[in-house]
Structure formats: C-alpha cells, structure tokens
Design an enzyme around this catalytic site. Structure first.
Site, mmCIF file in Angstrom:
data_model
loop_
_atom_site.group_PDB
_atom_site.id
_atom_site.type_symbol
_atom_site.label_atom_id
_atom_site.label_comp_id
_atom_site.label_asym_id
_atom_site.label_seq_id
_atom_site.Cartn_x
_atom_site.Cartn_y
_atom_site.Cartn_z
ATOM 1 N N HIS A 1 -1.284 0.414 15.838
ATOM 2 C CA HIS A 1 -0.045 0.877 15.191
ATOM 3 C C HIS A 1 1.149 0.682 16.123
ATOM 4 O O HIS A 1 2.127 1.410 16.012
ATOM 5 C CB HIS A 1 -0.141 2.361 14.812
ATOM 6 C CG HIS A 1 -1.298 2.693 13.931
ATOM 7 N ND1 HIS A 1 -2.576 2.864 14.412
ATOM 8 C CD2 HIS A 1 -1.373 2.878 12.597
ATOM 9 C CE1 HIS A 1 -3.393 3.147 13.410
ATOM 10 N NE2 HIS A 1 -2.690 3.168 12.294
ATOM 11 N N GLU B 1 -4.221 -6.796 2.721
ATOM 12 C CA GLU B 1 -2.979 -7.499 3.062
ATOM 13 C C GLU B 1 -2.984 -8.934 2.530
ATOM 14 O O GLU B 1 -1.929 -9.456 2.145
ATOM 15 C CB GLU B 1 -2.762 -7.477 4.578
ATOM 16 C CG GLU B 1 -2.396 -6.097 5.144
ATOM 17 C CD GLU B 1 -3.558 -5.109 5.205
ATOM 18 O OE1 GLU B 1 -4.735 -5.549 5.082
ATOM 19 O OE2 GLU B 1 -3.318 -3.901 5.370
ATOM 20 N N GLN C 1 2.116 -2.261 5.970
ATOM 21 C CA GLN C 1 2.371 -0.893 6.436
ATOM 22 C C GLN C 1 2.643 -0.798 7.938
ATOM 23 O O GLN C 1 3.523 -0.071 8.376
ATOM 24 C CB GLN C 1 1.163 -0.038 6.058
ATOM 25 C CG GLN C 1 1.489 1.385 5.807
ATOM 26 C CD GLN C 1 0.345 2.074 5.104
ATOM 27 O OE1 GLN C 1 -0.764 2.166 5.642
ATOM 28 N NE2 GLN C 1 0.586 2.570 3.897
ATOM 29 N N PHE C 2 1.864 -1.510 8.716
ATOM 30 C CA PHE C 2 2.093 -1.681 10.154
ATOM 31 C C PHE C 2 1.828 -3.161 10.432
ATOM 32 O O PHE C 2 0.864 -3.712 9.908
ATOM 33 C CB PHE C 2 1.108 -0.852 10.987
ATOM 34 C CG PHE C 2 1.331 0.631 10.926
ATOM 35 C CD1 PHE C 2 2.021 1.299 11.941
ATOM 36 C CD2 PHE C 2 0.835 1.381 9.868
ATOM 37 C CE1 PHE C 2 2.225 2.669 11.883
ATOM 38 C CE2 PHE C 2 1.042 2.750 9.805
ATOM 39 C CZ PHE C 2 1.739 3.400 10.808
ATOM 40 N N GLU D 1 0.840 -1.198 0.000
ATOM 41 C CA GLU D 1 0.000 0.000 0.000
ATOM 42 C C GLU D 1 0.875 1.248 0.000
ATOM 43 O O GLU D 1 1.700 1.413 0.905
ATOM 44 C CB GLU D 1 -0.882 0.032 1.257
ATOM 45 C CG GLU D 1 -1.928 -1.047 1.279
ATOM 46 C CD GLU D 1 -2.369 -1.373 2.708
ATOM 47 O OE1 GLU D 1 -2.276 -0.490 3.582
ATOM 48 O OE2 GLU D 1 -2.777 -2.519 2.939
ATOM 49 N N PHE E 1 -3.018 -9.130 9.846
ATOM 50 C CA PHE E 1 -3.895 -10.286 10.031
ATOM 51 C C PHE E 1 -4.744 -10.681 8.824
ATOM 52 O O PHE E 1 -4.947 -11.869 8.597
ATOM 53 C CB PHE E 1 -4.704 -10.138 11.324
ATOM 54 C CG PHE E 1 -3.760 -10.086 12.495
ATOM 55 C CD1 PHE E 1 -3.108 -11.237 12.901
ATOM 56 C CD2 PHE E 1 -3.430 -8.892 13.107
ATOM 57 C CE1 PHE E 1 -2.164 -11.193 13.917
ATOM 58 C CE2 PHE E 1 -2.487 -8.844 14.119
ATOM 59 C CZ PHE E 1 -1.851 -9.993 14.523
ATOM 60 N N PRO E 2 -5.246 -9.747 8.020
ATOM 61 C CA PRO E 2 -5.905 -10.221 6.786
ATOM 62 C C PRO E 2 -4.961 -11.000 5.872
ATOM 63 O O PRO E 2 -5.414 -11.769 5.035
ATOM 64 C CB PRO E 2 -6.382 -8.924 6.124
ATOM 65 C CG PRO E 2 -6.498 -7.954 7.257
ATOM 66 C CD PRO E 2 -5.368 -8.307 8.193
#
Lengths: 342, 324
Positions: free
Chosen positions: B129, B60, B82-83, B29, B88-89
């Site tokens: 985050h 993700e 990104q974080f 992303e 998890f997805p």
C-alpha cells in the site's frame, strides 16, 4: 460429461434439427461464397508464407463455418473483438482481400501503417477491433464494450472470438465473471481446435468449456463448428438473448482437430449439392473469380512500398511530444520526409 | 473560492466533469456505494446512477480491460485502481493494450481513459500500500503519466486528463490526500498536461520533485534559505511527457540539480532527468547531479520513515551540490 452437441446437419447431411435457422437459397449460396473465398484467401496466404513473401501467418482453415457463420448473425451496429484467425469474420465485416493482404505485407497501404505482425488486423468501419498478441486480452475488453452498450441503451451486441488456449488465461475468467455480474450483451465464441498449447486435464476429468458458463450465471452451449447452420442457430439465439437484456452466452464451437478430415467448406458444398444449389460450373466460376481477385491483390500488395521511415513515430500519442519530434528529426536525416502516414 | 484537500479536489473534478460530459464513467472496486476507499468518488453513484458509476468485482485486469472496451465504444472511462500496488493484475491491459491501441491500429483505435490510482508511502501501509512505481508507466510509450501535488493542480490536471485523447495514468499522492489543502476556483479552469510549475524561485540550486515529495522539498528549501541557499523548486506535475524546457531552463540558471523521488533509485524516474541533464546541459552543470530517493529494496513496513526521503535528506543533498 460434455453435454449436448448442437448440430443442424448430421454426418449424412440430413437436417436433424427442425429449429434450424431460416435461410433461403440465396443466403445459403452467399454463405458458401464467403466460406470459399475465406478458404481461397487462406490457401494463398499460406503459400505466400511458405515462399517467404510474408514473415508470419496463422491459418484459418477449418474455421470458416464458425467465423463466417457467427459474423452472418450480427448487425452492422454490433461489435466484434476477433482473434487472429478470423479471416472469415474480417471479410464478412466488410474487410477487403486487398486490406487483408496489405496488412500481411505491412506495406504503406496497410490501414495499420505496418505496425503489427501479420494476422493482427483492425477495421473500425466493420466494428472489427484491433487484435492483440496476448491471448485472451480481448475478452474483458469485449465485456466492457457490452457494458457500455447496455449503459447507453443501445440495442446491439458484442461478439468476442478466441481459441481454446485463451481459456487458461486469467482474462478468460475475468471477462466472463464481469459479463455475468453486469449481464453484458456479449457472445463469447470459443473456436476450439483442440490444439491448445500446454497440458490439459484428460477428457474424463474435464467438462466442456461451455459447462463453465454455469459458474458465471449464464448459459453455455456446445456446437458443431463445422456445421454452419448450427453455428448460425446458436449465435443468432445468443445475439437475440443479448439484445433483449438476457445477458451473455458462452459458445464452444468444436472444430476439426489436426488430422481430422472434416471440412466445413466441403460440408456446406455437399449440402448445397443435395439441395440442388451447387454444381461444378458454379464452383468453377467461383474459384476462377477468387483466383483472379487474389492474383490482383497479392500483386498489388507485394508491389506497394514499405511505410516511410518516420511513419514509425506517429500514433503513439494524438500529438507528437518533444522526444518523438527529436527522434523524427534524427530518423529523417538523409531521408525524404514523409507525412507520417506513409 | 472553496478550500479543498487533494482527495476532495479529485471528487470535485470528477463530479464537475461528469456533469459536463456524459461520456465520463467511473469504475472500480468500491467506487460506488462505498464512495471509494479514500472517499474520492463519494456521492457520485447517488448523482449519476449505476450506469455511470460501476462497482466492479475485485479484479484489476477486468477493471482496466472493461475500461478499454468502454473507451473504444466512445465512453471516457475513469477506472480506479485502489492502490497502485494492486495494479499488476491489470498491468498487461495497461501496458500491452491501453498504451498500444492507437499505435498498433495505425491511429484507427484511440483508447482514451484516465487510470486514477493512489500511490506512495507515509501512511504505514507496508509494501502493498506504499509503492511509488511511476517508472513502470513512464517507460511505456503511449501512456501519459501525471502526478499532482496540490488541490488546484489535481483539479486542473484531472480535467485535462479526462479531456485528453491519450490514456493517462493519474497517480495521486495519498499521503497528502487530506493534509495539503488549497483554494480551487469554482469556474472551469484546467492545467495543461506536459507543463511543470515553479513552486519556489531561487538561483542557487534546482530541485526537481513531484507528488508528496514536493512538500518535503518545500520544507528543505525553507531550511536551505535559513542557510542562505535559494532553491529553484520545480514541481514536474507531468512525468510523461516531461517538460524538458522547464528542467533545462532552471539548470541553466542554477548550474546545480537535485532530483527527489520516493521510488527506488536504480532506474527510477530521476535517472531520466539526470541522463537528460548529462546529454544536454553538461556545460551548465557546476556540480554532479544528486538524486535523493527511496532505497533499492522493496518498501519496508516498520522502517518506512527511514526509507522515505524527507526534508533533512533533501537538505543534505542541496548542501552537497551547493558546496561542491
């Protein structure tokens, strides 16, 4: 509501679609041989499962036209992300009946070293990718493979096969969404046997699966999945589109539901008979050859020993880390050491 | 020799490796036009084009899933999450697919990739985050898990990760992305995976840490030195596979161990070190092993500085084991 169903052959086996695939007599007989072998293999495997010789098996009966027909359209450079019911595709991509059986037995000749439940084959020589146990996991992977092909400028395509249950998964959406965004050369083939686990919307409130492709910015088609000529027509067109930069296609192949007697193998057989390309003597010869082959491969698969105990610890990583070396030592205390690959 | 921050080191390593190996592609992303939310991929799109730097939809599972297909096809994908809180997805793809491909195919389908992802607290990012969830990955056979704490190691380890035949989860301590700077040689050096680093030599107590916590431990070691306690500070650098020899060698010398992690204590990575010491170094131990960790709660927002281990908490633990 459900859109046009593409067929080449009518119920009476008349050619109803002039723009059908161009197949000569030899092609038709070869396709029939492949479908018949796939069915014979499946029959034998079901028996083995029923007799407790193999621990798990899912049947591919009724899917021969889609699995064989779709694979027929591909070139050797194309990639296949199969589902666990694609015996026909496995054979069409160069997999042997012996390799199929060795995997079901999880024996020491198994290309997968006995690591996977039956029906979760993989065959790199046929660009036939390892099969997951998570429904739909392969869809986004196929898209990524297509993105890589496109980025490399390779003129080839990816075919990903899945059952209708996968359409409820997030991975279905993600894979198709990414494919639309990147115009990836992917053919999404849903083999819809209409027995997906779980509740569904009633038909009057449900468009076809193929209709969902519109939302992702590419075409979707419904095809009679018992009509191998129709399957070859739509998959060939989708492949051509993919290779020419036209992006993905979603194909929904409608297959006989449970209890439906439509049999794709019998359908092609009757069509060949009408065309004068089939007779009982040839059928006898084919089934005899199939029986002989299956007797031999089943006997051999059953007699081949299990993988060596310590083969279990290999292929986790490219090289063994210290924990696995220690575990190998523990495992082999009192056993004959193996070479790691049975 | 240029001085780089950790995030600049990530950028440097990616750029150099993409120049060296055309199979390396970056996806995620906002990694392209924006250059990454932390600027880790800044300028890569301009240099390498959109076939090698792919801005993806926000999903993700699609990022990791696509990277799998790319890796099988022969590319060396470097997907960015990104974080790590957002992983998890994509977790199913990492744990069930990336980690399993080589094994489940009997070695026929290796799936090499480097999953880069910033982790950890201290940036006032709240629960989504700030987490330090490395133990989810270290509990998964088939994955390599790396966490650097210096710019030099970031470059050296990221290079090794991109050249590895195994999938690597490369967790970047975002709290010190810009605050820790250091010299990085311009030549093509690398740091081997699976080898820890002695960050400070001492004979009184071993302290094991990684990532951002390494620096809290360094401060604690300074404070301890003022009190006459010499800390043997080990930067683990690779969590899986752990450099067990470095751990055992240090404890054989000091007889005392403190393990520091940001993550919740229960079943965290430190528990594995403690268990290994109990199994294999009991006769060297002169005091109970002590873990300094986050709390067994979700990561809190307002009380983040209370939650996170700091030099004072590490010092307390050091004194506790030394004075046992």
């Amino acid at each position: 509501m459900r859109g046009e169903l593409i067929r080449v052959l009518s119920d009476d086996l008349e050619v109803v679609e002039a723009e059908g695939p161009k197949l000569d007599d030899r092609d038709l007989r070869t396709l029939y041989e492949a479908m018949a072998l796939s069915r014979a293999l499946d029959d034998r495997c079901r028996t083995l499962h029923r007799d407790g010789k193999i621990g798990f098996y899912v049947s591919s009966a009724g899917m021969e036209a889609t699995s064989v027909g779709a694979a027929y359209c591909l070139s050797a450079e194309d990639w296949v992300f199969p589902s666990h019911r694609d015996a026909g595709m496995f054979l069409m991509r160069g997999g042997s009946a012996q390799a199929w059986l060795d995997q079901l037995y999880g024996n020491s000749d198994d290309l997968l070293s006995g690591r996977q439940l039956p029906n979760h084959h993989s065959l790199p020589s046929g660009r036939f990718v390892s099969i997951s146990g998570t429904l739909g996991a392969q869809i986004a992977q196929a898209t990524g493979c297509g993105v890589a092909m496109k980025a490399r400028g390779d003129r080839s395509a990816v075919l990903v096969s899945f059952g209708e249950a996968a359409k409820a998964q997030g991975g279905f959406h993600t894979g198709l969404n990414f494919a639309g965004v990147f115009a990836a050369p992917v053919i999404f083939l849903c083999q819809n046997r209409r027995f997906a686990t779980g509740p569904e919307r009633p038909p009057e409130r449900d468009k076809s699966l193929a209709a969902r492709a519109v939302a992702y910015g590419f075409g979707g088609v419904r095809v009679d999945g018992t009509d191998i000529l129709a399957v070859i027509k739509v998959v060939s067109e989708a492949r051509e589109r993919a290779v020419e930069g036209g992006g993905p296609t979603l194909i929904e192949a409608e297959l006989p539901a449970a209890g439906d007697s439509t049999d794709p193998v019998a359908r092609l057989r009757r069509y060949l008979e009408l065309c004068g390309l089939w007779d009982a003597a040839w059928e006898e010869e084919l089934s005899g050859r199939g029986r002989e082959l299956l007797d031999a491969v089943v006997a051999r698969a059953g007699a081949t020993p299990q993988p060596a105990p310590d083969s279990m610890i290999f292929d986790v990583y490219a090289e063994l880390p210290w924990m696995l070396r220690e575990e190998q030592e523990t495992l082999m205390q009192g056993c004959e050491p193996g070479d790691g690959h049975a | 020799m240029p001085e780089l921050s950790i995030v600049e080191a990530v950028n440097f390593a990616l750029r150099e490796e993409m120049r060296r190996d055309e199979r390396v592609v970056v996806l995620g992303e906002d990694v392209g036009a924006l250059g990454g939310v932390f600027r880790a991929t800044d300028g890569l799109l301009e240099e390498f084009g959109e076939d090698r730097v792919l801005d993806t939809p926000l999903a993700e599972g699609g990022i990791i899933g696509s990277a799998v297909g790319m890796a099988l096809y022969g590319l060396r994908p470097v997907p960015e999450i990104q974080f790590v809180d957002f992983v998890f997805p994509g977790f199913d793809q990492i744990v069930s697919e990336v980690a399993k491909y080589r094994y489940r195919s009997g070695g026929q389908y290796p799936c090499p990739m480097v999953i880069r992802t910033p982790y950890g607290g201290g940036i006032r990012g709240g629960h989504y985050h700030s987490q330090s969830n490395e133990a989810y990955f270290t509990h998964t056979p088939g994955l390599v898990v790396v966490i650097p704490s210096t710019p030099y190691d970031t470059v050296g380890l990221l290079r090794s990760a991109m050249r590895s035949e195994d999938p690597v989860v490369f967790m970047e301590p975002k709290r010190i992305y810009r605050t820790v700077r250091g010299e990085v040689p311009e030549e093509d050096f690398s740091v081997p995976i699976g080898v820890a680093r002695r960050a400070r030599e001492g004979g009184d107590v071993s302290v094991f840490a990684y990532g951002a916590m390494l620096h809290e431990c360094g401060r604690a070691a300074e404070l301890a030195a003022e009190r006459g306690i010499e800390v043997d500070l080990i930067d683990l650098r690779t969590l899986l596979p752990l450099d067990i020899d470095a751990v055992l060698e240090s404890v054989a010398k000091t007889g005392k161990a403190v393990i520091v992690q940001e993550a919740p204590k229960f079943c965290g990575y430190g528990a594995e070190i403690a268990a290994l010491l109990a199994e294999t170094a009991l006769l060297h131990l002169e005091a109970p092993v002590v873990r300094v960790a986050g709390f067994d709660t979700p990561f809190p927002y307002a009380l983040e500085s209370t939650y996170l281990p700091d030099a004072a908490r590490v010092l307390t633990a050091i004194e506790q084991v030394v004075n046992f």
